[in-house]
Motif scaffolding. Structure first.
Motif, PDB file in Angstrom:
ATOM      1  N   GLU A  31       3.494  -5.507 -12.448  1.00  0.00           N
ATOM      2  CA  GLU A  31       3.688  -4.757 -11.206  1.00  0.00           C
ATOM      3  C   GLU A  31       4.887  -3.812 -11.336  1.00  0.00           C
ATOM      4  O   GLU A  31       4.843  -2.676 -10.861  1.00  0.00           O
ATOM      5  CB  GLU A  31       3.884  -5.739 -10.047  1.00  0.00           C
TER       6      GLU A  31
ATOM      7  N   GLN B  31       7.765  -5.824  -1.131  1.00  0.00           N
ATOM      8  CA  GLN B  31       6.403  -6.345  -1.043  1.00  0.00           C
ATOM      9  C   GLN B  31       6.389  -7.867  -1.012  1.00  0.00           C
ATOM     10  O   GLN B  31       5.658  -8.481  -0.240  1.00  0.00           O
ATOM     11  CB  GLN B  31       5.572  -5.823  -2.208  1.00  0.00           C
ATOM     12  N   TRP B  32       7.211  -8.456  -1.864  1.00  0.00           N
ATOM     13  CA  TRP B  32       7.273  -9.921  -1.917  1.00  0.00           C
ATOM     14  C   TRP B  32       7.692 -10.509  -0.572  1.00  0.00           C
ATOM     15  O   TRP B  32       7.206 -11.559  -0.155  1.00  0.00           O
ATOM     16  CB  TRP B  32       8.256 -10.329  -3.032  1.00  0.00           C
ATOM     17  N   SER B  33       8.580  -9.807   0.115  1.00  0.00           N
ATOM     18  CA  SER B  33       9.123 -10.368   1.355  1.00  0.00           C
ATOM     19  C   SER B  33       8.214 -10.120   2.563  1.00  0.00           C
ATOM     20  O   SER B  33       8.407 -10.721   3.610  1.00  0.00           O
ATOM     21  CB  SER B  33      10.500  -9.759   1.637  1.00  0.00           C
ATOM     22  N   MET B  34       7.207  -9.245   2.401  1.00  0.00           N
ATOM     23  CA  MET B  34       6.373  -8.862   3.551  1.00  0.00           C
ATOM     24  C   MET B  34       5.537 -10.038   4.039  1.00  0.00           C
ATOM     25  O   MET B  34       4.667 -10.535   3.324  1.00  0.00           O
ATOM     26  CB  MET B  34       5.416  -7.729   3.151  1.00  0.00           C
ATOM     27  N   LEU B  35       5.788 -10.457   5.272  1.00  0.00           N
ATOM     28  CA  LEU B  35       5.053 -11.568   5.894  1.00  0.00           C
ATOM     29  C   LEU B  35       5.055 -12.784   4.972  1.00  0.00           C
ATOM     30  O   LEU B  35       4.009 -13.398   4.740  1.00  0.00           O
ATOM     31  CB  LEU B  35       3.612 -11.179   6.229  1.00  0.00           C
TER      32      LEU B  35
ATOM     33  N   LEU C 207      -2.439  -4.348   5.283  1.00  0.00           N
ATOM     34  CA  LEU C 207      -1.434  -5.225   5.876  1.00  0.00           C
ATOM     35  C   LEU C 207      -0.827  -4.583   7.125  1.00  0.00           C
ATOM     36  O   LEU C 207      -0.710  -5.213   8.179  1.00  0.00           O
ATOM     37  CB  LEU C 207      -0.345  -5.553   4.858  1.00  0.00           C
TER      38      LEU C 207
ATOM     39  N   ASP D  52      -3.362  -4.487   9.989  1.00  0.00           N
ATOM     40  CA  ASP D  52      -3.526  -5.803  10.610  1.00  0.00           C
ATOM     41  C   ASP D  52      -2.322  -6.151  11.478  1.00  0.00           C
ATOM     42  O   ASP D  52      -2.456  -6.787  12.525  1.00  0.00           O
ATOM     43  CB  ASP D  52      -3.685  -6.882   9.530  1.00  0.00           C
ATOM     44  N   ARG D  53      -1.145  -5.731  11.007  1.00  0.00           N
ATOM     45  CA  ARG D  53       0.066  -6.057  11.748  1.00  0.00           C
ATOM     46  C   ARG D  53       0.092  -5.354  13.101  1.00  0.00           C
ATOM     47  O   ARG D  53       0.514  -5.921  14.107  1.00  0.00           O
ATOM     48  CB  ARG D  53       1.291  -5.651  10.917  1.00  0.00           C
TER      49      ARG D  53
ATOM     50  N   TYR E 269      -4.098  -2.281  -0.184  1.00  0.00           N
ATOM     51  CA  TYR E 269      -3.565  -3.561   0.289  1.00  0.00           C
ATOM     52  C   TYR E 269      -2.387  -3.352   1.241  1.00  0.00           C
ATOM     53  O   TYR E 269      -2.262  -4.044   2.252  1.00  0.00           O
ATOM     54  CB  TYR E 269      -3.160  -4.445  -0.897  1.00  0.00           C
ATOM     55  N   ASP E 270      -1.517  -2.391   0.899  1.00  0.00           N
ATOM     56  CA  ASP E 270      -0.411  -2.078   1.808  1.00  0.00           C
ATOM     57  C   ASP E 270      -0.947  -1.560   3.144  1.00  0.00           C
ATOM     58  O   ASP E 270      -0.484  -1.950   4.208  1.00  0.00           O
ATOM     59  CB  ASP E 270       0.499  -0.994   1.194  1.00  0.00           C
TER      60      ASP E 270
ATOM     61  N   TYR F 213       7.267   5.566  -3.606  1.00  0.00           N
ATOM     62  CA  TYR F 213       6.132   4.653  -3.558  1.00  0.00           C
ATOM     63  C   TYR F 213       5.066   5.157  -2.585  1.00  0.00           C
ATOM     64  O   TYR F 213       5.378   5.695  -1.538  1.00  0.00           O
ATOM     65  CB  TYR F 213       6.590   3.247  -3.137  1.00  0.00           C
TER      66      TYR F 213
ATOM     67  N   ASP G 242      -1.189   1.510  -1.403  1.00  0.00           N
ATOM     68  CA  ASP G 242      -2.588   1.403  -1.825  1.00  0.00           C
ATOM     69  C   ASP G 242      -3.346   0.668  -0.711  1.00  0.00           C
ATOM     70  O   ASP G 242      -2.808   0.431   0.370  1.00  0.00           O
ATOM     71  CB  ASP G 242      -2.721   0.738  -3.202  1.00  0.00           C
TER      72      ASP G 242
ATOM     73  N   ARG H 123       3.894  -0.634 -12.838  1.00  0.00           N
ATOM     74  CA  ARG H 123       3.184   0.200 -11.863  1.00  0.00           C
ATOM     75  C   ARG H 123       4.183   0.878 -10.925  1.00  0.00           C
ATOM     76  O   ARG H 123       4.081   2.078 -10.656  1.00  0.00           O
ATOM     77  CB  ARG H 123       2.207  -0.663 -11.039  1.00  0.00           C
TER      78      ARG H 123
END
Lengths: 174, 555
Positions: B288, B151-155, B11, B14-15, B7-8, B2, B5, B291
């Protein structure tokens, strides 16, 4: 304490809090405990122009179901910032009970949690004024969420997720 | 693999900014340690016995060579020149300074890595099969599913303050190489004519103080519904999970106390409530998935000889190479290729540790010999080059040997899992690492190890079971016996598809006594085994009695 608005569209303001043993008198807004609401329900609804209720973060949502249509504010009191049940309670209020009024977070939360609160359906956060700048900064972070939540289908004002921006033309950035 | 992109990247950026601010507020006293603790934990930062420890996520154990080089650089610049690979396919640094941590996170972000949710009461790094994409027995590569879950679990806004930590593992093969039945949620991909592709969902397994082999609560979940079903499981847990006692707060206790059927009904009811209005979520998840699958496409394999003659010759002539081939080289779905296990269990070393030089050497070898330039971290604390041409194995073996990385002991007695133990950990009762070293010294003969065959020894320094002693064919547990370190011996556990919990065999042993006890158990097995039986098979056939007799009979 200061009230921080978490959702852009909603008007929020202070609600006078009525103790469980204070007599009810007519007023535009009134915030009571869930016990008081269950005890004096109809009288509470008659006395206040707008009714707010304070509940603990672990309150069974079924207790709120009979009142949902008549409430304007549900204040969820977190016993501890590490007790995440309040996030789920807000979600359930919105998605299972269809509650549309204001949801407020209270209790010893961290200002760092503002963004998570907003995404779980909270509209306002009671925060001490010295911590408000941190809460505002937190609210502005992580603009594009990585996941959908169970709330997404019932909220028009939510941020588009990374999945939506990647795959759904209507969310594509121009 | 992986690639992030925008968005990753945003994130993670910002973290780091958020954590930098939190560290500043902690150092200024604006945040109390009680307030800071959950925040630092969710960024992988523990306070250990002597220092902070930073745990970096390696999603489903897959690393690029560039990422491995960066991990080595961090070990050299911010630690004491080494790092520790963990049973959850992550990597830990034992000596970072608090003030340096935001800078370390920035170094990681450069190579699309982070330390988010490697600790704390949240959804942890998702683990998977170390041979994903290479194994001949898999239905599909499980990593796109694992990445979807990552990804779903991130924050996750609702599930970041759970009653306790939450670990998910995914496999896509009948041979379970990720111990899915010992996780909070385990997922096994099935594909059959009747149902199509979907997951068996296992909930409430785990080790720790109260070990459970997790029950299956759904036989077949269509793959597109995975995220919504996880959402239903997590909401049920977040709401009903116990918060009155941290030792009873894991989902396994909830599932056990409610009963698996009642728990499954609660999850299914929540899943139904998420029903029709959320079909969009399923559609997006399916899009997704397509992808993500593209990122994990097989590398360009060459058409090469299935059994190169020079390799067969080396196998016949060189005992060291033959032992390594027999134990550390795994079959591959592509003819002429193999997966090579790089042992991080040299005799006398610290299980799972690697120096910066070794990490750089592995990165160079991945570039040179792995078709994808990839490295995997196994839950048994070894590394893997997943796609190596068989023709290259003799050269690879020689190169690994030069760096002390060619110990031919994968799956054998000295391939020991050990927690950090009393040498590092504030919770431990007893030391784990020196014990692993003593056992390795006792069995320091590769030919003898090979004759003994597969034995999984797992050592935990306390009942929190970070060394997975419950899942050991031979498990060792450190207990505090009036100030002396003492060890209990357990037999018969397995974290594989035949999952079982090891049972205490009898009274405990001293540090030297436990080494003798392991040797006695092995000798007893060798005298009783039939045909090609593994230790675990002999134990299961005969039970504990012959071992008890050998261990405790008066001399």
């Amino acid at each position: 304490m200061h009230l921080l608005k978490l959702t852009p569209g909603r008007r929020v303001h202070d609600w006078p809090e009525i103790d469980d043993d204070t007599a009810l008198s007519p007023q535009t807004h009134g915030l009571v405990s869930l016990d008081r609401l269950e005890r004096d329900g109809e009288a509470v609804v008659r006395a206040f122009g707008a009714v707010g209720v304070r509940v603990a973060g672990d309150t069974e949502p079924a207790r709120l179901a009979p009142w949902v249509d008549r409430l304007h504010l549900v204040e969820i009191a977190f016993p501890d910032f590490k007790d995440g049940r309040g996030f789920t309670l807000a979600m359930r209020l919105r998605k299972d009970l269809g509650y549309r009024g204001e949801v407020r977070a209270a209790g010893p939360l961290l200002p760092d949690q503002a963004r998570f609160l907003a995404r779980c359906g909270f509209d306002s956060l009671a925060v001490s004024s010295n911590r408000e700048p941190v809460a505002r900064a937190a609210l502005a972070r992580f603009e594009v969420p990585m996941q959908s939540t169970a709330l997404d289908q019932v909220r028009a004002d939510r941020p588009a997720t990374a999945l939506e921006r990647r795959h759904d033309a209507k969310f594509a950035v121009a | 693999m992986y690639r992030y992109d925008e968005y990753d990247h945003a994130l993670v950026r910002d973290r780091i900014a958020e954590f930098r601010d939190q560290v500043t507020r902690r150092l200024s006293g604006e945040l109390s340690e009680d307030e800071f603790k959950p925040l630092r934990l969710m960024n992988g930062l523990y306070l250990q016995l002597h220092a902070y420890m930073l745990r970096v996520a390696i999603p489903y154990g897959t690393l690029s060579s560039a990422q491995m080089r960066r991990l080595a650089r961090i070990a050299r610049l911010y630690d004491k020149g080494y790092a520790h690979f963990t049973t959850r396919q992550n990597v830990q640094y034992n000596w970072p300074a608090l003030k340096d941590v935001p800078d370390i996170l920035a170094e990681l972000a450069d190579v699309e890595m982070h330390a988010i949710q490697t600790s704390g009461n949240c959804i942890r790094n998702v683990t998977s099969d170390q041979f994903a994409g290479a194994a001949a027995d898999e239905i599909a590569d499980p990593r796109p599913y694992a990445e979807l879950i990552r990804q779903w679990s991130m924050l996750h806004p609702e599930f970041s303050y759970l009653p306790r930590k939450f670990k998910v593992a995914v496999v896509a093969s009948a041979n379970d190489r990720a111990a899915v039945r010992l996780h909070d949620v385990g997922l096994i991909l099935h594909d059959d004519a009747e149902h199509g592709r979907g997951f068996e969902v296992i909930v409430g397994g785990g080790m720790g103080r109260s070990p459970f082999v997790g029950p299956t609560i759904r036989r077949h979940l269509p793959e597109g519904q995975l995220l919504r079903y996880l959402d239903a499981i997590l909401r049920t847990y977040n709401w009903f999970g116990r918060r009155d006692n941290k030792y009873k707060a894991r989902i396994k206790i909830l599932v056990h106390e409610m009963g698996a059927e009642a728990f499954a009904r609660a999850v299914e009811a929540e899943f139904e409530r998420l029903g029709d209005a959320n079909r969009d979520i399923d559609r997006l998840a399916e899009t997704e998935m397509a992808r993500l699958q593209a990122f994990f496409a097989a590398p360009a394999f060459e058409a090469v000889a299935a059994e190169p003659a020079h390799v067969l010759r080396a196998y016949d002539q060189d005992t060291g190479f033959r032992l390594w081939m027999d134990h550390n080289v795994m079959s591959h779905r592509q003819p002429g290729y193999a997966s090579a296990v790089i042992s991080l269990k040299p005799h006398g070393g610290i299980p799972g540790d690697a120096t910066a030089e070794q990490m750089e050497a592995v990165a160079d070898l991945a570039d040179r010999f792995d078709a994808a330039g990839e490295i995997r971290v196994t839950h048994e604390q070894n590394l893997v080059l997943p796609h190596v041409k068989k023709a290259d194995l003799p050269v690879l073996f020689a190169a690994l040997a030069r760096h002390g990385l060619a110990t031919a002991n994968a799956g054998l007695v000295t391939d020991i899992i050990a927690c950090p133990g009393l040498d590092y950990c504030a919770l431990a009762n007893a030391r784990s690492i020196p014990l692993a070293q003593k056992i390795a010294a006792r069995f320091d003969d590769l030919q003898r190890l090979a004759d003994i065959g597969e034995v999984k020894i797992k050592i935990s320094g306390c009942i929190n079971a970070c060394g997975h002693h419950h899942a050991g064919h031979i498990g060792i547990l450190g207990v505090d016996k009036k100030g002396d370190e003492a060890y209990q011996l357990l037999l018969g556990g397995s974290g594989a598809e035949d999952a079982s919990l090891a049972q205490i065999v009898g009274p405990g042993f001293s540090e030297d006594g436990i080494v003798d006890a392991v040797a006695t158990v092995i000798d007893t097995y060798l005298s009783l085994r039939e045909g090609g039986e593994r230790f675990l098979d002999t134990y299961r056939r005969l039970g504990a009695d012959p071992f008890k007799e050998a261990l405790y009979a008066p001399a």
